[in-house]
Design a protein around this motif. Structure first.
Motif, PDB file in Angstrom:
ATOM      1  N   ILE A   1      -9.024  13.718  -2.226  1.00 20.33           N
ATOM      2  CA  ILE A   1      -9.835  12.724  -2.927  1.00 20.33           C
ATOM      3  C   ILE A   1     -10.604  13.368  -4.071  1.00 20.33           C
ATOM      4  N   VAL A   2     -11.226  14.522  -3.811  1.00 20.93           N
ATOM      5  CA  VAL A   2     -11.968  15.227  -4.860  1.00 20.93           C
ATOM      6  C   VAL A   2     -11.056  15.520  -6.049  1.00 20.93           C
ATOM      7  N   GLN A   3      -9.892  16.071  -5.755  1.00 19.61           N
ATOM      8  CA  GLN A   3      -8.961  16.426  -6.829  1.00 19.61           C
ATOM      9  C   GLN A   3      -8.464  15.190  -7.573  1.00 19.61           C
ATOM     10  N   ALA A   4      -8.097  14.135  -6.837  1.00 20.97           N
ATOM     11  CA  ALA A   4      -7.524  12.944  -7.461  1.00 20.97           C
ATOM     12  C   ALA A   4      -8.521  12.225  -8.352  1.00 20.97           C
ATOM     13  N   VAL A   5      -9.743  12.057  -7.862  1.00 20.05           N
ATOM     14  CA  VAL A   5     -10.750  11.321  -8.639  1.00 20.05           C
ATOM     15  C   VAL A   5     -11.110  12.072  -9.914  1.00 20.05           C
ATOM     16  N   LEU A   6     -11.376  13.367  -9.796  1.00 16.53           N
ATOM     17  CA  LEU A   6     -11.763  14.133 -10.978  1.00 16.53           C
ATOM     18  C   LEU A   6     -10.635  14.198 -11.998  1.00 16.53           C
ATOM     19  N   THR A   7      -9.403  14.274 -11.523  1.00 11.82           N
ATOM     20  CA  THR A   7      -8.265  14.300 -12.437  1.00 11.82           C
ATOM     21  C   THR A   7      -8.088  12.950 -13.122  1.00 11.82           C
ATOM     22  N   THR A  33       0.838  -1.195   0.000  1.00 13.21           N
ATOM     23  CA  THR A  33       0.000   0.000   0.000  1.00 13.21           C
ATOM     24  C   THR A  33       0.873   1.244   0.000  1.00 13.21           C
ATOM     25  N   ARG A  34       0.533   2.176  -0.859  1.00 12.33           N
ATOM     26  CA  ARG A  34       1.240   3.449  -0.859  1.00 12.33           C
ATOM     27  C   ARG A  34       0.236   4.584  -0.719  1.00 12.33           C
ATOM     28  N   VAL A  35       0.599   5.569   0.096  1.00 11.58           N
ATOM     29  CA  VAL A  35      -0.245   6.739   0.322  1.00 11.58           C
ATOM     30  C   VAL A  35       0.176   7.823  -0.655  1.00 11.58           C
ATOM     31  N   THR A  36      -0.794   8.372  -1.367  1.00 14.34           N
ATOM     32  CA  THR A  36      -0.491   9.359  -2.389  1.00 14.34           C
ATOM     33  C   THR A  36      -1.612  10.384  -2.445  1.00 14.34           C
ATOM     34  N   HIS A  37      -1.435  11.401  -3.280  1.00 15.97           N
ATOM     35  CA  HIS A  37      -2.477  12.400  -3.493  1.00 15.97           C
ATOM     36  C   HIS A  37      -2.965  12.391  -4.931  1.00 15.97           C
ATOM     37  N   ALA A  38      -2.530  11.412  -5.692  1.00 16.53           N
ATOM     38  CA  ALA A  38      -2.892  11.385  -7.120  1.00 16.53           C
ATOM     39  C   ALA A  38      -3.186   9.968  -7.564  1.00 16.53           C
ATOM     40  N   ALA A  43     -14.603  23.218  -6.384  1.00 13.87           N
ATOM     41  CA  ALA A  43     -15.278  23.929  -5.299  1.00 13.87           C
ATOM     42  C   ALA A  43     -16.760  23.566  -5.231  1.00 13.87           C
ATOM     43  N   ASP A  44     -17.407  23.399  -6.380  1.00 20.47           N
ATOM     44  CA  ASP A  44     -18.809  22.980  -6.403  1.00 20.47           C
ATOM     45  C   ASP A  44     -18.994  21.665  -5.653  1.00 20.47           C
ATOM     46  N   PHE A  45     -18.109  20.701  -5.897  1.00 22.10           N
ATOM     47  CA  PHE A  45     -18.232  19.395  -5.242  1.00 22.10           C
ATOM     48  C   PHE A  45     -18.003  19.492  -3.739  1.00 22.10           C
ATOM     49  N   ASN A  46     -17.099  20.371  -3.323  1.00 24.86           N
ATOM     50  CA  ASN A  46     -16.880  20.549  -1.894  1.00 24.86           C
ATOM     51  C   ASN A  46     -18.112  21.122  -1.209  1.00 24.86           C
ATOM     52  N   VAL A  47     -18.746  22.112  -1.826  1.00 21.26           N
ATOM     53  CA  VAL A  47     -19.963  22.694  -1.259  1.00 21.26           C
ATOM     54  C   VAL A  47     -21.090  21.669  -1.257  1.00 21.26           C
ATOM     55  N   TYR A  48     -21.258  20.969  -2.357  1.00 20.46           N
ATOM     56  CA  TYR A  48     -22.345  20.002  -2.473  1.00 20.46           C
ATOM     57  C   TYR A  48     -22.219  18.887  -1.436  1.00 20.46           C
ATOM     58  N   GLY A  49     -21.026  18.376  -1.249  1.00 17.82           N
ATOM     59  CA  GLY A  49     -20.834  17.310  -0.276  1.00 17.82           C
ATOM     60  C   GLY A  49     -21.232  17.734   1.120  1.00 17.82           C
ATOM     61  N   ILE A  50     -20.867  18.944   1.497  1.00 19.67           N
ATOM     62  CA  ILE A  50     -21.214  19.450   2.832  1.00 19.67           C
ATOM     63  C   ILE A  50     -22.726  19.573   2.989  1.00 19.67           C
ATOM     64  N   MET A  94      -2.650  23.771   1.987  1.00 23.73           N
ATOM     65  CA  MET A  94      -3.644  23.215   1.082  1.00 23.73           C
ATOM     66  C   MET A  94      -3.142  21.974   0.354  1.00 23.73           C
ATOM     67  N   GLY A  95      -1.840  21.757   0.344  1.00 22.51           N
ATOM     68  CA  GLY A  95      -1.321  20.571  -0.318  1.00 22.51           C
ATOM     69  C   GLY A  95      -0.923  20.855  -1.752  1.00 22.51           C
ATOM     70  N   ALA A  96       0.209  20.294  -2.150  1.00 20.78           N
ATOM     71  CA  ALA A  96       0.702  20.517  -3.511  1.00 20.78           C
ATOM     72  C   ALA A  96      -0.246  19.969  -4.557  1.00 20.78           C
ATOM     73  N   TYR A  97      -1.101  19.009  -4.152  1.00 24.77           N
ATOM     74  CA  TYR A  97      -2.023  18.406  -5.115  1.00 24.77           C
ATOM     75  C   TYR A  97      -3.063  19.403  -5.620  1.00 24.77           C
ATOM     76  N   LEU A  98      -3.180  20.560  -4.951  1.00 25.22           N
ATOM     77  CA  LEU A  98      -4.115  21.584  -5.414  1.00 25.22           C
ATOM     78  C   LEU A  98      -3.419  22.711  -6.173  1.00 25.22           C
ATOM     79  N   ASP A  99      -2.123  22.542  -6.427  1.00 27.25           N
ATOM     80  CA  ASP A  99      -1.378  23.595  -7.115  1.00 27.25           C
ATOM     81  C   ASP A  99      -1.920  23.878  -8.510  1.00 27.25           C
ATOM     82  N   ALA A 100      -2.541  22.863  -9.124  1.00 29.38           N
ATOM     83  CA  ALA A 100      -3.057  23.053 -10.482  1.00 29.38           C
ATOM     84  C   ALA A 100      -4.275  23.966 -10.512  1.00 29.38           C
ATOM     85  N   LEU A 101      -4.888  24.189  -9.357  1.00 28.68           N
ATOM     86  CA  LEU A 101      -6.074  25.036  -9.299  1.00 28.68           C
ATOM     87  C   LEU A 101      -5.680  26.505  -9.163  1.00 28.68           C
TER      88      LEU A 101
END
Length: 315
Positions: free
Chosen positions: A114-120, A30-35, A262-269, A152-159
């Motif tokens: 998770i939101v970023q990784a799945v959508l990407t 198992t490896r832990v990643t953000h992508a 951002a839409d998915f973050n609001v919707y989930g909440i 915020m994590g480097a995984y969000l740098d693309a935003l």
């Protein structure tokens, strides 16, 4: 004091005592990643470790459903964390997404990742982001602009900077408003724990002990949060915030013609209050309904292989 610490609010929201599915254990490394690699979700065993009414977990579920990725839900016991100890012994929070492929198992932690990784991975969602910054309104002045910093994590740098602000706003403002609203009195606090009464894995003692203690403790937490943020009318603050969010839309969504991260973050909440009094009131007294329905249509039906009953109101 120990009881209050157990029901620590929205470190991960609402709790479930027991498991809702068999654990997905594997002898693969198992490896832990953000992508995630593109296409990796199409031929893998996907498992989400969660608390049923947790808004952060609902973020993860919304993007899995939107991306049409079948997944198994594992309900985590908040007392023992036994389900997490088997797969992530060094981590005590939810959600955790496990993606078991042919060679190894990839694990993603934290809802934003998770939101970023799945959508990407599935190349879904809006390629653009909002141009308007999160709203600043009097009712939530003690929450936003945030006086706290959070990596915020480097995984969000693309935003864009603006979309990253929106994602932080969902945790700093929207989650806090949900807490003070769904637990604002004993009656509403009680309904958030009704799922305990129907969970098939619980003994009679845990059903009623968990329901009673959770109701009281989280009501106290909500009152403390309300004082902390200087909220006079928590319901009106929620309505004003949702209306300000709707006014910030750039088309059907923040992302324009398609939902952005951002839409998915609001919707989930907001999805986490499904069937609660707060949900009915926010639809009746704010303008969020149109955007919410568009998000529902975009996300589609659940792709979960199993479901966790949320209480007597829902099958």
């Amino acid at each position: 004091l120990k009881l209050i610490m157990f029901f620590r609010p929205f470190r991960r929201h609402v709790f479930t005592l027991g498991t809702g599915a068999a654990l997905c254990l594997s002898s693969k490394p198992t490896r832990v990643t953000h992508a995630l690699d593109r296409g990796s979700l199409s031929d893998s065993q996907v498992t989400l470790y969660q608390f049923e009414s947790c808004p952060f977990c609902r973020k993860a579920r919304s993007v899995l459903d939107y991306s049409r990725v079948p997944y198994t839900v594992v309900e985590v016991n908040p007392l023992s964390k036994a389900e997490l100890k088997e797969v992530a012994p060094d981590y005590k929070k939810v959600p955790v997404l496990s993606v078991e492929g042919h060679a190894d198992t990839v694990q993603i932690r934290d809802s934003k990742a998770i939101v970023q990784a799945v959508l990407t991975a599935v190349n879904a969602g809006s390629s653009g982001g909002p141009s308007r910054r999160p709203p600043v309104i009097p009712a939530t002045a003690a929450m936003w602009p945030s006086k706290e910093t959070e990596p915020m994590g480097a995984y969000l740098d693309a935003l864009s900077d603006v979309e990253r602000e929106w994602i932080l706003w969902t945790d700093r403002v929207l989650v806090q408003l949900i807490v003070v609203n769904i637990y604002r009195n004993l009656s509403e606090s009680s309904e958030t724990f009704d799922y305990l009464l129907t969970h098939p894995a619980f003994s009679l003692f845990w059903k009623y002990a968990g329901h009673a203690s959770g109701t009281v403790v989280m009501n106290v937490v909500a009152m403390v949060r309300k004082r902390k943020f200087g909220l006079v009318d928590e319901r009106q603050a929620l309505y004003d915030t949702l209306n300000a969010f709707v006014d910030s839309l750039e088309g059907d969504f923040l992302g324009g013609s398609k939902p952005c991260r951002a839409d998915f973050n609001v919707y989930g909440i907001l999805r986490s209050v499904q069937s609660f009094t707060t949900e009915a009131d926010m639809f009746a007294n704010s303008n969020i309904g149109g955007w919410y329905e568009r998000m529902q249509d975009a996300v589609g039906t659940s792709c979960a292989r199993n479901t966790i009953a949320r209480g007597p109101q829902l099958a």
